[in-house]
Structure formats: C-alpha cells, structure tokens
Design a protein around this motif. Structure first.
Motif, PDB file in Angstrom:
ATOM      1  N   ALA A  76      94.114  41.887  53.273  1.00 16.63           N
ATOM      2  CA  ALA A  76      93.164  42.720  52.406  1.00 16.63           C
ATOM      3  C   ALA A  76      91.922  42.682  52.925  1.00 16.63           C
ATOM      4  O   ALA A  76      91.245  41.610  53.649  1.00 16.63           O
ATOM      5  N   GLU A  77      91.046  43.749  52.766  1.00 19.15           N
ATOM      6  CA  GLU A  77      89.873  43.851  53.396  1.00 19.15           C
ATOM      7  C   GLU A  77      88.864  42.786  52.706  1.00 19.15           C
ATOM      8  O   GLU A  77      89.043  42.299  51.270  1.00 19.15           O
ATOM      9  N   GLY A  78      88.068  42.231  53.563  1.00 18.13           N
ATOM     10  CA  GLY A  78      87.104  40.944  53.244  1.00 18.13           C
ATOM     11  C   GLY A  78      87.817  39.563  53.141  1.00 18.13           C
ATOM     12  O   GLY A  78      87.257  38.546  53.128  1.00 18.13           O
ATOM     13  N   ARG A  79      89.203  39.671  53.366  1.00 17.56           N
ATOM     14  CA  ARG A  79      89.917  38.410  53.569  1.00 17.56           C
ATOM     15  C   ARG A  79      90.042  38.094  55.235  1.00 17.56           C
ATOM     16  O   ARG A  79      89.906  38.933  55.785  1.00 17.56           O
ATOM     17  N   ALA A  80      90.308  36.885  55.328  1.00 18.09           N
ATOM     18  CA  ALA A  80      90.530  36.324  56.759  1.00 18.09           C
ATOM     19  C   ALA A  80      91.888  36.865  57.066  1.00 18.09           C
ATOM     20  O   ALA A  80      92.710  36.714  56.234  1.00 18.09           O
ATOM     21  N   LEU A 130      94.659  33.442  66.077  1.00 18.29           N
ATOM     22  CA  LEU A 130      93.343  34.392  66.050  1.00 18.29           C
ATOM     23  C   LEU A 130      92.715  34.517  64.741  1.00 18.29           C
ATOM     24  O   LEU A 130      93.708  35.031  63.925  1.00 18.29           O
ATOM     25  N   ILE A 131      91.486  34.152  64.330  1.00 21.74           N
ATOM     26  CA  ILE A 131      91.181  34.311  62.983  1.00 21.74           C
ATOM     27  C   ILE A 131      90.091  35.339  62.980  1.00 21.74           C
ATOM     28  O   ILE A 131      88.931  35.254  63.682  1.00 21.74           O
ATOM     29  N   LEU A 132      90.125  36.335  62.095  1.00 23.84           N
ATOM     30  CA  LEU A 132      89.039  37.365  61.945  1.00 23.84           C
ATOM     31  C   LEU A 132      88.668  36.817  60.569  1.00 23.84           C
ATOM     32  O   LEU A 132      89.212  37.160  59.452  1.00 23.84           O
ATOM     33  N   PRO A 133      87.115  36.458  60.640  1.00 21.44           N
ATOM     34  CA  PRO A 133      86.912  35.692  59.242  1.00 21.44           C
ATOM     35  C   PRO A 133      86.764  36.622  57.941  1.00 21.44           C
ATOM     36  O   PRO A 133      87.315  36.300  56.930  1.00 21.44           O
ATOM     37  N   HIS A 134      86.198  37.775  57.976  1.00 24.05           N
ATOM     38  CA  HIS A 134      86.189  38.715  57.091  1.00 24.05           C
ATOM     39  C   HIS A 134      86.808  39.936  57.484  1.00 24.05           C
ATOM     40  O   HIS A 134      85.927  40.881  57.915  1.00 24.05           O
ATOM     41  N   ALA A 135      88.161  40.282  57.429  1.00 28.11           N
ATOM     42  CA  ALA A 135      88.681  41.519  58.097  1.00 28.11           C
ATOM     43  C   ALA A 135      87.994  42.943  57.239  1.00 28.11           C
ATOM     44  O   ALA A 135      87.756  42.900  56.036  1.00 28.11           O
ATOM     45  N   THR A 136      87.701  43.598  58.117  1.00 28.42           N
ATOM     46  CA  THR A 136      87.218  44.979  57.531  1.00 28.42           C
ATOM     47  C   THR A 136      88.459  46.033  57.873  1.00 28.42           C
ATOM     48  O   THR A 136      89.328  45.773  58.839  1.00 28.42           O
ATOM     49  N   LEU A 137      88.200  47.365  57.498  1.00 30.95           N
ATOM     50  CA  LEU A 137      89.135  48.473  57.592  1.00 30.95           C
ATOM     51  C   LEU A 137      88.995  48.874  59.163  1.00 30.95           C
ATOM     52  O   LEU A 137      90.067  49.363  59.617  1.00 30.95           O
ATOM     53  N   ARG A 138      88.011  48.569  59.708  1.00 32.79           N
ATOM     54  CA  ARG A 138      87.833  48.802  61.234  1.00 32.79           C
ATOM     55  C   ARG A 138      88.596  47.773  62.277  1.00 32.79           C
ATOM     56  O   ARG A 138      88.747  48.224  63.222  1.00 32.79           O
ATOM     57  N   ASP A 139      88.892  46.906  61.531  1.00 32.17           N
ATOM     58  CA  ASP A 139      89.881  45.988  62.365  1.00 32.17           C
ATOM     59  C   ASP A 139      91.369  46.177  62.304  1.00 32.17           C
ATOM     60  O   ASP A 139      91.997  45.347  62.933  1.00 32.17           O
TER      61      ASP A 139
END
Lengths: 115, 110
Positions: free
Chosen positions: B13-17, B73-82
């Motif tokens: 979900a957007e905004g989540r890790a 691998l952790i993306l701390p605050h996922a965005t749609l562009r990820d």
C-alpha cells in the motif's frame, strides 16, 4: 555522478542490415562495460563483457561474429548487431562501474526492431 | 545462473513500508549483494549493495542476515513510482559480472 549514456534510444532497421549502439560513461572512466539483452517479460541476459583495449568476452551461446563489441576508449563501448534479423529485435542495455566501491550504472537501453 | 531466489510478485500500500526478501543461501564470504530495480522499458536503476553489514541510503535500507544467506530490501515509505521489478543479485567472487534473476514485481497500490 556515474552517468551512462546509451544511444540511440530506439532504432528500426531492415533485415540484413547492421546497427551500431553506443554506450558512454559521461563522468567517469570505465575499463569494463557490459552488454545485456532483454526480451519482453523476461529478465536481463548478460551477453558480453567489454574490455578497453582488448577483445570482449562473450557469454555462452552468444555469437561473437554477430554481436561485435568494440571498447575503443575508457568512456566508449559499441555493440554492432550485424546482419540483423527479426529475432534480434530486443531491448539492449549497457552498464559500467566507476570503481570497486560503487554500484553498476546502467544505460537507458536501446529498443531495436528489425523489420 | 542467478544465485538468488525472490518471490515473483508482491503488493504494497502506498505510504507503507515495502519489504522485499531475497534468498541467497549459497553465497560465499566475499560476495556482495546488489539490489536494482527496473521500471518498464528503462535501464535498471541501482538501489543499494552490501557485504555483511546493514546498509542505508536515501532510497532504501538493506538488511543482511548474520549468516548472509538472505537479505531484505526495505523501501520505508513506498510511493506509486516505486512500482517496478526489483532484482536481488549476488556478484560472483572474483568476477565483475552481474547476473540477473527473475526479480520481484512490486506493485504499490493507492
């Protein structure tokens, strides 16, 4: 920093002709560059390792006479697809590394379509 | 051959890790773990790499287990562009080559 420029971005050529793709490291010198090929919905496949001032090293199954690689300087490697056929249509990508402490930088890729 | 195993796809979900796992059970002591991502029809983008210790940069964090047989691998605050295909790669010791596996297709949902 560590920018790799690839040209052209896309090219359409007729079957039987040759196409040259350039890969340049813009702000660093690269003694080694790499060429990959990617078919739709598949991962990148390493084709060859390009070494400045010496012959390229090709991966198993890659025809060296069809995919000519020239690494004429520390900032430029070229891949020439000779006598291209429709099955050579693919996304070709190069990469280079500034040094051992850095990651590998990839070009933006070249979409080759052979008609 | 690729020396890593990754899930084929994941959603976040957007905004989540976003936590992307990678198994590299045959890794040897001096082999690095690299993470790249590829957005459709573009060249792969470097994210991060590490040997033993956890690493963090402006894009992500890399957590490597103590036995080095897996990493996350952790993306701390996922965005749609990820939204992209994420590749975990182990560079063969003594070789300059990066061999790509199939990667994980991460979809970030609004």
């Amino acid at each position: 920093g560590a920018v790799v420029s690839q040209h052209p971005s896309w090219v359409i050529c007729k079957s039987g002709t040759s196409v040259k793709i350039e890969c340049r490291s813009l702000d660093f010198q690269a003694t080694t560059m790499f060429w990959y090929r990617q078919f739709p919905k598949q991962s990148l496949m390493l084709m060859a390792t390009s070494n400045e001032g010496s012959k390229a090293t090709y991966e198993q199954g890659v025809e060296k006479d069809k995919f000519l690689i020239n690494h004429a300087s520390l900032t430029l490697s070229t891949l020439t697809v000779t006598s291209a056929h429709p099955e050579d249509s693919s996304f070709y990508i190069c990469s280079a590394r500034r040094g051992q402490d850095y990651g590998y930088t990839f070009g933006s890729g070249t979409r080759l379509t052979v008609v | 051959d690729a020396k890593t195993t990754q899930p084929t796809s994941m959603d976040c979900a957007e905004g989540r890790a976003a936590n992307l796992p990678c198994n590299h059970s045959t890794i040897s002591g001096n082999e690095y773990v690299y993470w790249y991502r590829q957005i459709h029809s573009q060249g792969p983008q470097y994210i991060i790499h590490g040997l033993k210790n956890n690493e963090t940069n402006e894009m992500a964090s890399l957590i490597i287990t103590e036995d080095r047989k897996s990493s996350t691998l952790i993306l701390p605050h996922a965005t749609l562009r990820d939204t992209a295909v994420y590749y975990c790669i182990v560079r063969v010791a003594g070789s300059e080559k990066l061999v790509f596996g199939k990667g994980t297709k991460l979809t970030v949902n609004p």
